[in-house]
Write a protein that holds these residues in place. Structure first.
Motif, mmCIF file in Angstrom:
data_model
loop_
_atom_site.group_PDB
_atom_site.id
_atom_site.type_symbol
_atom_site.label_atom_id
_atom_site.label_comp_id
_atom_site.label_asym_id
_atom_site.label_seq_id
_atom_site.Cartn_x
_atom_site.Cartn_y
_atom_site.Cartn_z
ATOM 1 N N GLY A 12 0.814 -1.219 0.000
ATOM 2 C CA GLY A 12 0.000 0.000 0.000
ATOM 3 C C GLY A 12 0.843 1.262 0.000
ATOM 4 O O GLY A 12 0.590 2.193 -0.781
ATOM 5 N N TYR B 293 -4.373 13.801 -7.818
ATOM 6 C CA TYR B 293 -3.191 13.546 -6.987
ATOM 7 C C TYR B 293 -3.431 13.996 -5.538
ATOM 8 O O TYR B 293 -2.971 13.353 -4.584
ATOM 9 N N PHE C 118 -5.860 10.429 0.987
ATOM 10 C CA PHE C 118 -6.107 9.034 1.376
ATOM 11 C C PHE C 118 -4.889 8.433 2.062
ATOM 12 O O PHE C 118 -5.013 7.620 2.983
ATOM 13 N N THR C 119 -3.686 8.845 1.618
ATOM 14 C CA THR C 119 -2.448 8.350 2.232
ATOM 15 C C THR C 119 -2.384 8.724 3.705
ATOM 16 O O THR C 119 -1.931 7.928 4.539
ATOM 17 N N THR D 58 3.176 0.966 -10.931
ATOM 18 C CA THR D 58 2.421 2.196 -10.695
ATOM 19 C C THR D 58 3.170 3.409 -11.226
ATOM 20 O O THR D 58 2.574 4.318 -11.803
ATOM 21 N N SER E 176 2.501 13.440 3.915
ATOM 22 C CA SER E 176 1.340 13.281 3.031
ATOM 23 C C SER E 176 0.329 14.401 3.228
ATOM 24 O O SER E 176 -0.330 14.833 2.265
ATOM 25 N N SER F 289 0.420 9.245 -5.790
ATOM 26 C CA SER F 289 0.255 10.609 -5.281
ATOM 27 C C SER F 289 0.758 11.628 -6.297
ATOM 28 O O SER F 289 0.584 12.833 -6.112
ATOM 29 N N VAL G 112 -5.498 11.382 -3.660
ATOM 30 C CA VAL G 112 -4.668 10.230 -3.297
ATOM 31 C C VAL G 112 -3.798 10.553 -2.088
ATOM 32 O O VAL G 112 -3.664 9.740 -1.164
ATOM 33 N N SER G 113 -3.226 11.748 -2.062
ATOM 34 C CA SER G 113 -2.390 12.148 -0.920
ATOM 35 C C SER G 113 -3.211 12.221 0.367
ATOM 36 O O SER G 113 -2.735 11.838 1.443
ATOM 37 N N PHE H 276 -4.609 6.256 5.429
ATOM 38 C CA PHE H 276 -4.005 4.921 5.395
ATOM 39 C C PHE H 276 -2.924 4.779 6.464
ATOM 40 O O PHE H 276 -2.877 3.794 7.201
ATOM 41 N N LEU I 104 0.917 3.934 -3.068
ATOM 42 C CA LEU I 104 0.463 5.297 -2.793
ATOM 43 C C LEU I 104 1.575 6.314 -3.029
ATOM 44 O O LEU I 104 1.320 7.453 -3.436
ATOM 45 N N GLN I 105 2.819 5.912 -2.772
ATOM 46 C CA GLN I 105 3.955 6.795 -3.037
ATOM 47 C C GLN I 105 3.949 7.279 -4.484
ATOM 48 O O GLN I 105 4.239 8.449 -4.778
#
Length: 486
Positions: free
Chosen positions: A288, A455, A461-462, A432, A352, A296, A458-459, A465, A292-293
């Motif tokens: 994950g 982007y 969400f990081t 990815t 993040s 983002s 996604v950040s 997470f 995600l890295q």
């Protein structure tokens, strides 16, 4: 059953590609030529010296990533490539890295961490030379694939080796050297690309691995790998060299022995066993974070940075991109200093969250630029704001999300699935990265504001997470971290 008996289950078939480090038993009285080695082994800098040698691999990794940007115009002109052909050239390193990632875990399992880096260095050197002497696109493509294959192995093996040799109080800082070296390689490619012809630049790209190969003969093999292979004597010698000959390693030796003895004798497990928390949690966290890295959007941001700088009135987009690379190096240096003080989890959340806010600024700036006339003062202000947002995003990325996922991946994966799970996590990261690189231009042509909004989401969400799933690993041994998931 004894520790030695536990490791005789066919594991003697797996032998180190290079010496294990047991030659360090020699003393300076036996050979005057060993004076410099004696100085290293009798001090506390042994681990640092080993890390600096293997860090040559990530420097080459970064050089590969940064090579395309400053050389595009020259290569396309000299070899008559179309834009699409050069784009294919740029993307092939990711394809090669995916193949290398698939092979990395098994290679490092069977011939050791040092042998794996040797295997990675050789195709890298050949690949750079193929690019340097290329007369047409076929040599460019072959060279890029070979580079990528080596980089795929390096990206898994180096963080694992550093984690396995580092004392727990320095593991985060030393692990961050991996990403620091990557950013330094990118910056060097940008800098040298401003002044050096692309063929010479390609030859320079091979230098880190040319230096790495002899360097590997002067560092010990990972003691944890040696222990897993049942090489008890070499394992203890390697650990003593790394900790210093005055250090008491008995407690750490016993911890590693217990960890190896309690792990399954089988080199693989079946899919049903992956439902156990001890396996699915570290797998979820490791994969994950590495996915995600990439999604983002760091590659998308760097891809568009020259255009953003030029739109803001910066005369040389390539020079500004080098400046951005230098900022990335400095921010990663800060991470190296902070990671064992503030902890992995806190830095990931701060990083993040900073990326989320920065990307929000960039997205808003592009939305407003699209809504106003290019002659207006607001348009110029938004151009400057987009530059500020991009720089802030790169700084925030470098403070945690850039380096720490690789550190955590190397720390949390259980010993009996590390080779397979590490390969899968590394493959997921490279796949990815390839998807983001291939889609960035399409997305930016669709909507710049919309792209950076994606982007940003996604950040955000990081942050969630990390807050919900990622444990703090600071100040804990690898054995303690991995046993915590049981």
């Amino acid at each position: 059953m004894s520790f030695r008996d536990d490791s005789d289950d066919g594991r003697d078939l797996r032998k180190p590609f290079l010496h294990t480090g047991s030659w360090y038993r020699m003393g300076s009285r036996q050979s005057s030529m060993m004076g410099s080695t004696q100085a290293i082994r009798d001090s506390s800098i042994s681990v640092v010296a080993c890390v600096l040698i293997v860090a040559l691999g990530p420097i080459q990794f970064g050089f590969t990533s940064g090579f395309s940007s400053p050389t595009q115009a020259a290569i396309t002109k000299d070899l008559g490539l179309s834009v699409s052909e050069f784009s294919l050239f740029g993307s092939l390193s990711n394809v090669g890295a995916m193949v290398g990632a698939i092979a990395s875990g098994q290679i490092s399992e069977y011939i050791g961490r040092k042998g794996s880096l040797m295997i990675a260095a050789i195709p890298n050197i050949i690949g750079w030379l193929a690019i340097s002497f290329a007369k047409d696109s076929s040599f460019l493509y072959m060279g890029r694939l070979l580079e990528g294959f080596g980089v795929g192995i390096i990206s898994y093996v180096v963080p694992v080796y550093i984690a396995e040799i580092s004392p727990q109080n320095l593991r985060g800082s030393l692990g961050s050297v991996n990403q620091l070296s990557v950013t330094a390689g990118i910056m060097l490619a940008y800098l040298l690309g401003l002044f050096v012809p692309w063929r010479i630049l390609a030859v320079l790209g091979a230098l880190p691995c040319i230096i790495l190969i002899p360097g590997l003969f002067f560092i010990p093999e990972s003691p944890r790998w040696l222990a897993k292979m049942g090489k008890t004597d070499d394992f203890e010698v390697s650990l003593q060299v790394l900790r210093g000959f005055d250090a008491d390693i008995s407690a750490e030796v016993n911890d590693i022995k217990r960890s190896v003895a309690s792990s399954s004798k089988r080199s693989t497990i079946n899919f049903a066993e992956l439902k156990q928390r001890r396996y699915y949690m570290p797998l979820t966290i490791g994969i994950g974070l590495l996915v995600l890295q990439q999604i983002s959007g760091i590659n998308g941001v760097l891809f568009y940075s020259s255009t953003i700088f030029e739109a803001a009135g910066v005369k040389s987009g390539n020079a500004a991109t080098f400046g951005l690379g230098a900022i990335q190096v400095l921010a990663t240096l800060v991470t190296t200093w902070l990671v064992d003080k503030a902890g992995r989890r806190l830095l990931l959340i701060v990083s993040s969250a900073g990326m989320t806010l920065s990307l929000l600024v960039v997205a808003v700036a592009f939305y407003l630029k699209d809504a106003v006339s290019s002659d207006s003062g607001l348009y110029s202000t938004m151009s400057i704001l987009s530059v500020v947002g991009v720089v802030a995003m790169v700084v925030a990325f470098s403070l945690g999300v850039g380096a720490i996922p690789w550190i955590i991946m190397s720390e949390i994966l259980p010993v009996n699935i590390k080779s397979l799970a590490g390969s899968v996590a590394t493959l997921a990261n490279w796949f990815t990265a390839w998807v983001v690189t291939m889609t960035a231009n399409l997305l930016l042509n669709w909507s710049s504001g919309g792209t950076f909004t994606i982007y940003m989401i996604v950040s955000a969400f990081t942050v969630i997470f990390v807050a919900k799933l990622v444990p703090e690993t600071k100040g804990r041994t690898l054995e303690e971290i991995q046993s915590s998931f049981r």
